[in-house]
Design an enzyme around this catalytic site. Structure first.
Site, PDB file in Angstrom:
ATOM      1  N   ARG A 147       0.584  -1.714   0.349  1.00 26.70           N
ATOM      2  CA  ARG A 147       0.091  -0.056   0.328  1.00 26.70           C
ATOM      3  C   ARG A 147       1.059   1.200   0.194  1.00 26.70           C
ATOM      4  O   ARG A 147       0.590   2.065  -0.286  1.00 26.70           O
ATOM      5  CB  ARG A 147      -0.620   0.279   1.114  1.00 26.70           C
TER       6      ARG A 147
ATOM      7  N   LYS B 141     -20.224 -15.834   1.806  1.00 29.27           N
ATOM      8  CA  LYS B 141     -21.852 -15.704   1.711  1.00 29.27           C
ATOM      9  C   LYS B 141     -21.965 -15.090   0.677  1.00 29.27           C
ATOM     10  O   LYS B 141     -22.291 -14.015   0.011  1.00 29.27           O
ATOM     11  CB  LYS B 141     -22.276 -15.055   3.306  1.00 29.27           C
TER      12      LYS B 141
ATOM     13  N   GLY C 202      -9.468  -8.135  -0.318  1.00 29.54           N
ATOM     14  CA  GLY C 202      -8.386  -8.425   0.134  1.00 29.54           C
ATOM     15  C   GLY C 202      -8.180 -10.318   0.192  1.00 29.54           C
ATOM     16  O   GLY C 202      -6.753 -10.828  -0.050  1.00 29.54           O
TER      17      GLY C 202
ATOM     18  N   GLY D  23     -12.872  -3.061   0.351  1.00 30.49           N
ATOM     19  CA  GLY D  23     -14.400  -2.616   0.982  1.00 30.49           C
ATOM     20  C   GLY D  23     -14.643  -1.678  -0.547  1.00 30.49           C
ATOM     21  O   GLY D  23     -15.728  -1.981  -0.639  1.00 30.49           O
TER      22      GLY D  23
END
Ligand code: AMP
Length: 394
Positions: free
Chosen positions: A36, A199, A350, A373
């Site tokens: 990063r 999920k 990720g 996200g």
């Protein structure tokens, strides 16, 4: 709407506040992966090279608005300085008087780093006073923190109301590549999305949005059970709610993108690393078994679809890749994506980045998104507040 870029902005002699995402993984005070920090270097080097005075800011962890010693950016600053090959001053703060004093003492081409933004409660609250304070440090604001763009915080949104606000090079690249990958046209088709993860509730919005944009969706991960139930098969021991099955069915019946589900899966009686693995056909998953990976026939089929694609978007592992017995599906997909040299390949999330990283395939992927996200919300078709806050391109 395209956003104004730092490339189109003259920053000579200006003090620039750059929001980056230096929320790097750290163990026992050591940075375990500095990607990063490296990802922000092009913007920082360009600003420094243009003679700007560069004030850098980032969040780190979740200190919850208070100073937590272990969450100071000291190690990050040292690493940044090494990578830039230039000193990076400690600008202190993030609130108080020190940042302004350090900023005003900078010479052209010099760098300073503010202390962890989330030490200040006003950051996550998008507080007007803290936004003003950040804006007062500079003449122009650059957002290069794609990974934080889905958060409406003082350093991503509030500050942009007070200063000219432009996208950094990383932000620009993320938006351009992710945006382009989601448009199936003559130059990008066939566009194949590969969606996995834990999920169905986490990914249904991504699936739904992508189904409008891409040609084919390959489905894997924990949501396979819901798709099997939607097809009238057993989903095994996993709890599949009526809502999950209806969502899966809605996608299959939508007539949008061609959604392909596994023809076989790897199952095990328990959710544990050493639970004995069995391969089952799509229609014969025993009720007492959990689906923990796609099977070998599916991996082969998915690899064939991937090899014929011109654009690939991958978010979410095909199985519980952290455990060797259930990692083969994700590995096969990773190798197929990397092997397709004709395609533009984009990886978001990720876990998915971790898979290609651990296999040493990052160099063979066009773009591995730095935003977990944020890339997910982008793929869901949501407007990212940190992007919306930037000035529109002229
Ligand atoms: P996500 O962050 O939504 O992409 O989910 C990543 C997580 O999904 C990883 O930790 C995987 O272990 C998990 N996962 C993938 N496949 C399955 C599965 N079949 N059952 C349960 N968890 C899974």
């Amino acid at each position: 709407m395209k956003k104004r870029s730092i490339r189109e902005t003259d920053v000579t002699g200006m003090t620039v506040l750059v929001r980056v995402d230096f929320n790097v993984p750290m163990r026992n005070g050591t940075i375990t992966d500095d990607s990063r920090i490296r990802a922000a270097l092009p913007t920082l080097q360009m600003l420094g090279g243009s003679g700007a005075k560069v004030v850098i800011c980032s969040h780190f962890g979740r200190p919850g608005g208070q100073v937590i010693e272990e969450m100071r950016l000291t190690m990050v600053r040292t690493r940044l300085s090494e990578l830039l090959g230039a000193p990076v001053r400690d600008a202190g703060g993030p609130s108080g008087e020190t940042p302004a004093q350090v900023a005003s003492a900078l010479s052209a081409g010099e760098f300073a780093l503010l202390e962890n933004l989330r030490f200040e409660p006003g950051e996550e609250a998008n507080d007007a006073e803290f936004s003003n304070h950040l804006a007062s440090l500079a003449d122009i604001y650059v957002n290069d923190a794609f990974g934080a763009a889905h958060r409406a915080h003082a350093s991503t949104v509030g500050v942009a109301e007070h200063l000219p606000a432009v996208a950094g090079l990383l932000m620009e690249r993320e938006l351009e590549i992710l945006g382009k990958a989601m448009i199936a046209d003559a130059s990008t088709s066939p566009v194949v999305a590969i969606v996995g993860g834990a999920k169905v509730v986490d990914k249904i919005q991504v699936l739904w949005h992508l189904s409008e944009k891409v040609d084919t969706i390959l489905i894997g991960g924990g949501m396979v059970a819901a798709f099997f139930v939607a097809k009238g098969h057993s989903g095994g021991a996993a709890l599949v709610t009526d809502e999950d099955a209806a969502a899966a069915n809605g996608l299959l019946e939508s007539g949008r993108a061609d959604a392909i589900i596994p023809v076989d899966v790897i199952t095990a009686p328990d959710f544990s690393e050493r639970s004995p693995a069995t391969t089952c056909e799509q229609s014969s998953v025993p009720n007492n078994q959990l689906i923990l990976d796609i099977g070998p026939a599916t991996a082969k089929k998915y690899s064939e679809v991937i090899s014929a694609a011109k654009t690939l978007i991958w978010n979410g592992p095909m199985g519980v890749f952290e455990w060797q017995a259930f990692a083969a599906g994700s590995e096969a997909v990773a190798r197929a994506v990397a092997a397709n040299k004709m395609a533009t390949s984009v990886i978001g999330g990720g876990s998915t980045a971790e898979i290609v990283g651990s296999l040493g395939l990052v160099d063979q992927i066009t773009h591995v998104s730095t935003g977990g996200g944020a890339s997910l919300e982008f793929l869901e078709g949501k407007i990212l507040p940190g992007v919306a806050a930037l000035d529109d391109a002229p």
